[in-house]
Design an enzyme around this catalytic site. Structure first.
Site, mmCIF file in Angstrom:
data_model
loop_
_atom_site.group_PDB
_atom_site.id
_atom_site.type_symbol
_atom_site.label_atom_id
_atom_site.label_comp_id
_atom_site.label_asym_id
_atom_site.label_seq_id
_atom_site.Cartn_x
_atom_site.Cartn_y
_atom_site.Cartn_z
ATOM 1 N N HIS A 162 -30.744 -3.896 25.098
ATOM 2 C CA HIS A 162 -31.417 -3.255 26.235
ATOM 3 C C HIS A 162 -32.308 -4.202 27.014
ATOM 4 O O HIS A 162 -32.732 -3.881 28.120
ATOM 5 C CB HIS A 162 -32.251 -2.073 25.734
ATOM 6 C CG HIS A 162 -31.420 -0.926 25.256
ATOM 7 N ND1 HIS A 162 -31.197 0.206 26.010
ATOM 8 C CD2 HIS A 162 -30.716 -0.746 24.112
ATOM 9 C CE1 HIS A 162 -30.410 1.031 25.340
ATOM 10 N NE2 HIS A 162 -30.106 0.482 24.168
ATOM 11 N N ASP A 374 -37.216 -7.776 33.247
ATOM 12 C CA ASP A 374 -36.948 -6.427 32.735
ATOM 13 C C ASP A 374 -35.441 -6.288 32.542
ATOM 14 O O ASP A 374 -34.677 -6.681 33.434
ATOM 15 C CB ASP A 374 -37.418 -5.391 33.773
ATOM 16 C CG ASP A 374 -37.930 -4.108 33.135
ATOM 17 O OD1 ASP A 374 -37.503 -3.794 32.009
ATOM 18 O OD2 ASP A 374 -38.748 -3.411 33.765
HETATM 19 C C1 GDG Z 1 -36.219 -0.834 27.772
HETATM 20 C C2 GDG Z 1 -36.044 -2.082 28.630
HETATM 21 C C3 GDG Z 1 -34.398 -0.830 30.031
HETATM 22 C C4 GDG Z 1 -42.738 5.941 31.028
HETATM 23 N N1 GDG Z 1 -43.958 6.490 30.930
HETATM 24 C C5 GDG Z 1 -43.758 7.799 30.719
HETATM 25 C C6 GDG Z 1 -42.386 8.054 30.687
HETATM 26 N N2 GDG Z 1 -41.772 6.899 30.885
HETATM 27 C C7 GDG Z 1 -40.309 6.747 30.917
HETATM 28 C C8 GDG Z 1 -39.780 6.370 32.271
HETATM 29 C C9 GDG Z 1 -38.456 5.720 31.897
HETATM 30 C C10 GDG Z 1 -38.770 5.090 30.547
HETATM 31 O O1 GDG Z 1 -39.914 5.727 30.029
HETATM 32 C C11 GDG Z 1 -39.082 3.605 30.669
HETATM 33 O O2 GDG Z 1 -37.885 2.908 30.880
HETATM 34 P P1 GDG Z 1 -37.864 1.451 31.487
HETATM 35 O O3 GDG Z 1 -36.440 1.126 31.758
HETATM 36 O O4 GDG Z 1 -38.688 1.426 32.713
HETATM 37 O O5 GDG Z 1 -38.558 0.482 30.455
HETATM 38 P P2 GDG Z 1 -38.657 0.160 28.842
HETATM 39 O O6 GDG Z 1 -39.419 1.205 28.136
HETATM 40 O O7 GDG Z 1 -39.256 -1.198 28.788
HETATM 41 O O8 GDG Z 1 -37.141 0.140 28.268
HETATM 42 C C12 GDG Z 1 -35.668 -1.687 30.052
HETATM 43 C C13 GDG Z 1 -34.539 0.309 29.046
HETATM 44 O O9 GDG Z 1 -34.927 -0.159 27.759
HETATM 45 C C14 GDG Z 1 -33.221 1.075 28.893
HETATM 46 O O10 GDG Z 1 -32.174 0.234 28.506
HETATM 47 O O11 GDG Z 1 -34.196 -0.292 31.327
HETATM 48 O O12 GDG Z 1 -35.465 -2.843 30.847
HETATM 49 O O13 GDG Z 1 -37.244 -2.864 28.646
HETATM 50 O O14 GDG Z 1 -37.451 6.658 31.688
HETATM 51 O O15 GDG Z 1 -39.651 7.514 33.084
HETATM 52 N N3 GDG Z 1 -41.843 9.280 30.538
HETATM 53 C C15 GDG Z 1 -42.698 10.316 30.361
HETATM 54 N N4 GDG Z 1 -44.051 10.141 30.345
HETATM 55 C C16 GDG Z 1 -44.622 8.923 30.537
HETATM 56 O O16 GDG Z 1 -45.853 8.801 30.548
HETATM 57 N N5 GDG Z 1 -42.196 11.546 30.188
#
Ligand code: GDG
Length: 472
Positions: A162, A374
């Site tokens: 990921h 990212d």
């Molecule tokens: C890894 C990789 C890759 C965040 N705060 C809250 C919340 N979130 C949700 C967001 C989004 C998810 O969490 C975060 O996803 P990201 O992709 O931005 O980042 P990582 O956590 O670093 O994930 C990344 C991912 O894996 C998938 O393969 O895209 O690059 O680093 O869905 O909305 N959701 C809620 N409350 C929050 O306070 N409900």
């Protein structure tokens, strides 16, 4: 123990252990990104999920939850310190994100990583049916594919990475670089977010192991002559776009978005939503916004920044330092530029329900995704999905995987603070017709290539190799 045809192995189970009204222990679906991504894939297939239950030393027998067999792996406080906070998040995470923070190479952490990876591999080996499929998730479990292949030569193994896979010159720093590559090559399909990640992986294989690669494949030599084909290519992950659209149309969410806008009170609203992580470029974003206020190109009345920084990895020192730095910056900027009536930055170190996140996305004129590195960044895709009226501007780092697909965003280099300042102003002033043109192009991409297609593309390749393996 019952077995399943498809077993997912991830660091965490897709549930949290909570206390019920009478003090009893209950399991509740956890809101994490991976869970949401795989939820649909797992629902359509009869599967099992191997992972840690979220509490140290928790010993629970496998149990069924919502049609999926959950197989808990026990982790002690020492495992969590050395395997999870140590090797996974203190070595691999910073190394693979281009050493934004300095990785630490500790032999005791590596030993724990090997030990715990073996535990996950053994649990998965016991949960998968004959000739079944195991799908391993992410950087905490890079050795599991090879360990599983040794335990269960009959099965077909997929691994999805990921986070980014770094350039050779950085990966080469890892003292256990060969073991990690061999670990991953135990899989039949190794999936990455971007074509560049798959390219970096293949280059490291050629340099360190001298195995031939061609197109999307690697030839892994077998002891008794011949070779095994491993697919190593990109499968960009996505979101359940329809679910986000449904939420965005819900009257309560629409009303909440309106309420947020009224309460914030500024003409425009800038939004950042990230786990509090040094890869996300939160400091660079704050710097750019703070300088715009200082230069009087913006006032808090014109544009307020709402920054959600959800708590993350509080046990890792680099994250404690980052939190201190960010909170100091927010306090300085607010002290210098807020007024009694208007706050420059609304900083929220909290996690929120999905409904509140969507209301924030709807309330935001400009979404700032300024990651220094990212894998993908799902926040960018979520913002695009919910903008059903095609208004709003996405400012997106070219160092996030999402930039490969969302080229119609305003792309930025977050290290270039002046460039980022100009782009924020441009975003705030963008005419509605241009917003709509860009947003429509991006929405087509996100709505068409949703998470179900991602899962299917990956598993189709796994199935293809499984078919070949089972053919007489
Ligand atoms: C890894 C990789 C890759 C965040 N705060 C809250 C919340 N979130 C949700 C967001 C989004 C998810 O969490 C975060 O996803 P990201 O992709 O931005 O980042 P990582 O956590 O670093 O994930 C990344 C991912 O894996 C998938 O393969 O895209 O690059 O680093 O869905 O909305 N959701 C809620 N409350 C929050 O306070 N409900």
């Amino acid at each position: 123990m019952p077995t399943a045809d498809l077993v997912v192995v991830a660091n965490r189970l897709p549930v949290d252990r909570v206390e019920g009204p009478d003090g009893e222990h209950l399991w509740r679906r956890s809101p994490g990104g991976l869970v949401t991504a795989l939820e649909q894939v797992m629902h359509n297939l009869d599967g099992a999920w191997v992972g840690w239950g979220g509490k140290a030393d928790l010993e629970v027998e496998p149990f069924e939850f919502d049609g999926t067999l959950l197989v808990p792996v026990k982790l002690s406080p020492a495992d969590l310190r050395d395997y999870y906070e140590g090797f996974s998040n203190g070595t691999i995470w910073p190394l693979y994100h281009d050493v934004i923070a300095a990785p630490e190479f500790k032999r005791s952490w590596w030993d724990a990583y090997v030990r715990v990876n073996r535990r996950f591999a053994e649990a998965a080996a016991g949960a998968v049916a004959e000739n079944g499929v195991v799908w391993v998730q992410d950087y905490q479990l890079q050795l599991v594919p090879q360990m599983l292949r040794e335990l269960r030569p009959d099965i077909t193994i997929g691994y999805f990475h990921h986070i980014p896979f770094p350039a050779y010159a950085l990966f080469a720093q890892l003292p256990w670089r060969r073991q990690v590559l061999e670990g991953l090559l135990g899989a039949d399909v190794v999936g990455f977010q971007r074509a560049a990640d798959a390219g970096n992986f293949q280059r490291s294989i050629r340099r360190l192991l001298s195995y031939p690669t061609k197109g999307d494949t690697v030839q892994v030599p077998l002891i008794d002559d011949g070779s095994r084909t491993v697919i190593a290519k990109h499968y960009p992950i996505s979101i359940d776009a329809q679910k986000f659209i449904e939420l965005a149309k819900h009257p309560d969410v629409v009303a909440r978005a309106k309420e947020i806008r009224e309460q914030v009170g500024s003409e425009k609203l800038l939004l950042g939503v990230d786990r509090l992580d040094y890869t996300k470029g939160i400091r660079h974003r704050l710097k750019a916004y703070g300088e715009l206020l200082h230069d009087e190109r913006l006032t808090p009345e014109q544009a307020t920044l709402v920054q959600v920084a959800s708590p993350s990895r509080p046990g890792v020192e680099a994250y404690q330092d980052l939190r201190d730095e960010i909170e100091m910056m927010v306090a300085r900027i607010n002290g210098d530029y807020s007024s009694v009536e208007n706050t420059a930055i609304r900083y929220l170190h909290q996690g929120y329900p999905r409904e509140e996140m969507v209301a924030l996305y709807l309330a935001a004129d400009v979404m700032l995704v300024t990651a220094l590195r990212d894998g993908m960044n799902l926040v960018a895709k979520e913002y695009v999905a919910v903008r059903t009226d095609s208004t709003g501007v996405l400012v997106l780092s070219e160092f996030a995987g999402a930039a490969d697909e969302l080229g119609s965003a305003l792309l930025v280099n977050p290290h270039d603070i002046d460039g980022m300042k100009d782009t924020i102003i441009r975003a705030l002033q963008m005419p509605e017709a241009e917003q709509a043109r860009r947003m429509r192009t991006m929405r087509r991409k996100v709505l068409d290539k949703d998470v179900e297609k991602w899962g299917r593309a990956f598993l189709d390749d796994v199935e293809r190799l499984r078919g070949k393996r089972l053919a007489p």
